[in-house]
Motif scaffolding. Structure first.
Motif, PDB file in Angstrom:
ATOM      1  N   GLY A  15      33.249 -52.792  30.601  1.00  0.00           N
ATOM      2  CA  GLY A  15      31.943 -52.878  29.957  1.00  0.00           C
ATOM      3  C   GLY A  15      31.593 -54.295  29.615  1.00  0.00           C
ATOM      4  O   GLY A  15      32.177 -55.245  30.147  1.00  0.00           O
ATOM      5  N   PRO A  16      30.641 -54.463  28.690  1.00  0.00           N
ATOM      6  CA  PRO A  16      30.178 -55.810  28.362  1.00  0.00           C
ATOM      7  C   PRO A  16      31.262 -56.692  27.744  1.00  0.00           C
ATOM      8  O   PRO A  16      31.233 -57.900  27.897  1.00  0.00           O
ATOM      9  CB  PRO A  16      29.029 -55.596  27.370  1.00  0.00           C
ATOM     10  N   ARG A  17      32.218 -56.077  27.030  1.00  0.00           N
ATOM     11  CA  ARG A  17      33.342 -56.820  26.445  1.00  0.00           C
ATOM     12  C   ARG A  17      34.652 -56.266  26.991  1.00  0.00           C
ATOM     13  O   ARG A  17      35.403 -55.611  26.275  1.00  0.00           O
ATOM     14  CB  ARG A  17      33.338 -56.665  24.923  1.00  0.00           C
ATOM     15  N   PRO A  18      34.941 -56.500  28.282  1.00  0.00           N
ATOM     16  CA  PRO A  18      36.173 -55.927  28.832  1.00  0.00           C
ATOM     17  C   PRO A  18      37.393 -56.492  28.113  1.00  0.00           C
ATOM     18  O   PRO A  18      37.423 -57.663  27.716  1.00  0.00           O
ATOM     19  CB  PRO A  18      36.158 -56.340  30.298  1.00  0.00           C
ATOM     20  N   ARG A  19      38.377 -55.623  27.928  1.00  0.00           N
ATOM     21  CA  ARG A  19      39.616 -56.063  27.275  1.00  0.00           C
ATOM     22  C   ARG A  19      40.732 -55.098  27.622  1.00  0.00           C
ATOM     23  O   ARG A  19      40.492 -53.968  28.006  1.00  0.00           O
ATOM     24  CB  ARG A  19      39.427 -56.176  25.768  1.00  0.00           C
ATOM     25  N   ARG A  20      41.947 -55.573  27.446  1.00  0.00           N
ATOM     26  CA  ARG A  20      43.124 -54.744  27.663  1.00  0.00           C
ATOM     27  C   ARG A  20      43.600 -54.221  26.320  1.00  0.00           C
ATOM     28  O   ARG A  20      43.596 -54.937  25.327  1.00  0.00           O
ATOM     29  CB  ARG A  20      44.233 -55.549  28.325  1.00  0.00           C
ATOM     30  N   VAL A  21      44.017 -52.963  26.297  1.00  0.00           N
ATOM     31  CA  VAL A  21      44.536 -52.348  25.082  1.00  0.00           C
ATOM     32  C   VAL A  21      45.785 -51.556  25.426  1.00  0.00           C
ATOM     33  O   VAL A  21      45.985 -51.144  26.576  1.00  0.00           O
ATOM     34  CB  VAL A  21      43.501 -51.411  24.410  1.00  0.00           C
ATOM     35  N   ARG A  22      46.614 -51.377  24.422  1.00  0.00           N
ATOM     36  CA  ARG A  22      47.772 -50.508  24.606  1.00  0.00           C
ATOM     37  C   ARG A  22      47.312 -49.067  24.644  1.00  0.00           C
ATOM     38  O   ARG A  22      46.370 -48.685  23.946  1.00  0.00           O
ATOM     39  CB  ARG A  22      48.764 -50.665  23.455  1.00  0.00           C
ATOM     40  N   VAL A  23      47.997 -48.271  25.444  1.00  0.00           N
ATOM     41  CA  VAL A  23      47.742 -46.836  25.485  1.00  0.00           C
ATOM     42  C   VAL A  23      49.083 -46.140  25.686  1.00  0.00           C
ATOM     43  O   VAL A  23      49.966 -46.653  26.370  1.00  0.00           O
ATOM     44  CB  VAL A  23      46.723 -46.451  26.582  1.00  0.00           C
ATOM     45  N   ASP A  82      31.359 -34.382  30.333  1.00  0.00           N
ATOM     46  CA  ASP A  82      31.644 -35.597  29.563  1.00  0.00           C
ATOM     47  C   ASP A  82      32.641 -36.538  30.208  1.00  0.00           C
ATOM     48  O   ASP A  82      32.650 -37.726  29.899  1.00  0.00           O
ATOM     49  CB  ASP A  82      32.180 -35.221  28.174  1.00  0.00           C
ATOM     50  N   LEU A  83      33.516 -36.037  31.055  1.00  0.00           N
ATOM     51  CA  LEU A  83      34.565 -36.886  31.628  1.00  0.00           C
ATOM     52  C   LEU A  83      34.625 -36.732  33.136  1.00  0.00           C
ATOM     53  O   LEU A  83      34.695 -35.625  33.658  1.00  0.00           O
ATOM     54  CB  LEU A  83      35.929 -36.537  31.023  1.00  0.00           C
ATOM     55  N   ARG A  84      34.638 -37.882  33.799  1.00  0.00           N
ATOM     56  CA  ARG A  84      34.855 -37.924  35.242  1.00  0.00           C
ATOM     57  C   ARG A  84      36.014 -38.878  35.491  1.00  0.00           C
ATOM     58  O   ARG A  84      36.150 -39.891  34.819  1.00  0.00           O
ATOM     59  CB  ARG A  84      33.598 -38.387  35.957  1.00  0.00           C
ATOM     60  N   VAL A  85      36.833 -38.541  36.472  1.00  0.00           N
ATOM     61  CA  VAL A  85      38.003 -39.355  36.799  1.00  0.00           C
ATOM     62  C   VAL A  85      37.961 -39.633  38.299  1.00  0.00           C
ATOM     63  O   VAL A  85      37.695 -38.733  39.089  1.00  0.00           O
ATOM     64  CB  VAL A  85      39.317 -38.617  36.436  1.00  0.00           C
ATOM     65  N   ARG A  86      38.239 -40.890  38.664  1.00  0.00           N
ATOM     66  CA  ARG A  86      38.214 -41.247  40.087  1.00  0.00           C
ATOM     67  C   ARG A  86      39.058 -42.495  40.321  1.00  0.00           C
ATOM     68  O   ARG A  86      39.264 -43.297  39.408  1.00  0.00           O
ATOM     69  CB  ARG A  86      36.785 -41.488  40.555  1.00  0.00           C
ATOM     70  N   PRO A  87      39.540 -42.650  41.557  1.00  0.00           N
ATOM     71  CA  PRO A  87      40.220 -43.906  41.869  1.00  0.00           C
ATOM     72  C   PRO A  87      39.191 -45.035  41.914  1.00  0.00           C
ATOM     73  O   PRO A  87      38.026 -44.800  42.258  1.00  0.00           O
ATOM     74  CB  PRO A  87      40.831 -43.655  43.253  1.00  0.00           C
ATOM     75  N   ASP A  88      39.599 -46.240  41.534  1.00  0.00           N
ATOM     76  CA  ASP A  88      38.672 -47.366  41.649  1.00  0.00           C
ATOM     77  C   ASP A  88      39.095 -48.266  42.803  1.00  0.00           C
ATOM     78  O   ASP A  88      40.138 -48.070  43.422  1.00  0.00           O
ATOM     79  CB  ASP A  88      38.529 -48.118  40.322  1.00  0.00           C
ATOM     80  N   GLU A  89      38.257 -49.244  43.094  1.00  0.00           N
ATOM     81  CA  GLU A  89      38.485 -50.108  44.267  1.00  0.00           C
ATOM     82  C   GLU A  89      39.661 -51.058  44.093  1.00  0.00           C
ATOM     83  O   GLU A  89      40.133 -51.642  45.066  1.00  0.00           O
ATOM     84  CB  GLU A  89      37.207 -50.890  44.593  1.00  0.00           C
ATOM     85  N   ASP A  90      40.179 -51.211  42.881  1.00  0.00           N
ATOM     86  CA  ASP A  90      41.287 -52.132  42.625  1.00  0.00           C
ATOM     87  C   ASP A  90      42.641 -51.432  42.560  1.00  0.00           C
ATOM     88  O   ASP A  90      43.617 -52.006  42.072  1.00  0.00           O
ATOM     89  CB  ASP A  90      41.052 -52.888  41.317  1.00  0.00           C
ATOM     90  N   HIS A  98      31.119 -39.877  29.360  1.00  0.00           N
ATOM     91  CA  HIS A  98      29.663 -39.921  29.237  1.00  0.00           C
ATOM     92  C   HIS A  98      29.252 -39.039  28.069  1.00  0.00           C
ATOM     93  O   HIS A  98      29.689 -37.891  27.976  1.00  0.00           O
ATOM     94  CB  HIS A  98      28.998 -39.402  30.518  1.00  0.00           C
ATOM     95  N   CYS A  99      28.434 -39.580  27.189  1.00  0.00           N
ATOM     96  CA  CYS A  99      27.933 -38.790  26.072  1.00  0.00           C
ATOM     97  C   CYS A  99      26.584 -39.357  25.660  1.00  0.00           C
ATOM     98  O   CYS A  99      26.270 -40.506  25.981  1.00  0.00           O
ATOM     99  CB  CYS A  99      28.912 -38.794  24.906  1.00  0.00           C
ATOM    100  N   PRO A 100      25.775 -38.568  24.964  1.00  0.00           N
ATOM    101  CA  PRO A 100      24.488 -39.092  24.500  1.00  0.00           C
ATOM    102  C   PRO A 100      24.697 -40.336  23.641  1.00  0.00           C
ATOM    103  O   PRO A 100      25.541 -40.358  22.761  1.00  0.00           O
ATOM    104  CB  PRO A 100      23.909 -37.944  23.663  1.00  0.00           C
ATOM    105  N   GLY A 101      23.977 -41.372  23.951  1.00  0.00           N
ATOM    106  CA  GLY A 101      24.058 -42.590  23.159  1.00  0.00           C
ATOM    107  C   GLY A 101      25.153 -43.548  23.582  1.00  0.00           C
ATOM    108  O   GLY A 101      25.393 -44.544  22.927  1.00  0.00           O
ATOM    109  N   GLY A 102      25.863 -43.261  24.667  1.00  0.00           N
ATOM    110  CA  GLY A 102      26.893 -44.203  25.093  1.00  0.00           C
ATOM    111  C   GLY A 102      27.966 -43.564  25.927  1.00  0.00           C
ATOM    112  O   GLY A 102      27.798 -42.497  26.490  1.00  0.00           O
ATOM    113  N   GLY A 103      29.083 -44.223  25.971  1.00  0.00           N
ATOM    114  CA  GLY A 103      30.210 -43.753  26.756  1.00  0.00           C
ATOM    115  C   GLY A 103      31.246 -44.846  26.832  1.00  0.00           C
ATOM    116  O   GLY A 103      31.118 -45.889  26.189  1.00  0.00           O
TER     117      GLY A 103
END
Length: 147
Positions: A15-23, A82-90, A98-103
């Protein structure tokens, strides 16, 4: 006997402020259909130093996602609502909330997710999940568990 499988890794919040986080990916054999994604909350190291994701695993947000949804999303686009999962190009796996008002878009490493899911399927094979659930025997027992 209940088995808990965990994998500590990092995710990229896009997003606008990409960052790495622990999960922490967490799977329990007594809840065999679900995977919890735990994002550790903030940790205060001193009066002026706060680490955004440095706290205990259970102190931050937790999202519960279907195990099969994560597995299918490694290879193709899946999910509705609300949730979609897919492989990305990287070479990662993108979880798009996805939810009203953001995601939020969260990218997990495909190799880490795959290794974690492989362990969960060894513990509870696909199609055998219902044998691991402690199903309530009566409607009353069901109601006691959810209230």
């Amino acid at each position: 006997m209940v088995e808990t499988i965990e994998r500590h890794t990092t995710a990229r919040i896009c997003g606008p402020r990409p960052r790495r986080v622990r999960v922490v990916l967490r799977y329990r054999t007594d809840d065999p259909y679900a995977v919890a994604l735990c994002f550790p909350g903030p940790a205060r190291l001193s009066e002026t130093l706060v680490v955004e994701d440095g706290g205990a695993v259970d102190d931050g947000p937790r999202w519960t996602v279907g195990r099969d949804l994560l597995a299918e999303g490694r290879y193709g686009s899946t999910g509705t609502g609300d949730l979609r999962v897919r492989p990305d190009e990287d070479g990662g796996v993108l979880l798009e909330w996805h939810c009203p008002g953001g995601g939020a878009d969260v990218r997990l490493g495909a190799a880490e997710l795959g290794a974690f899911l492989d362990r969960t399927y060894r513990a509870v094979p696909a199609g055998c999940e219902s044998a691991f659930v402690d199903w309530p025997h009566t409607p009353e027992e069901f109601l006691r568990r959810i209230v």
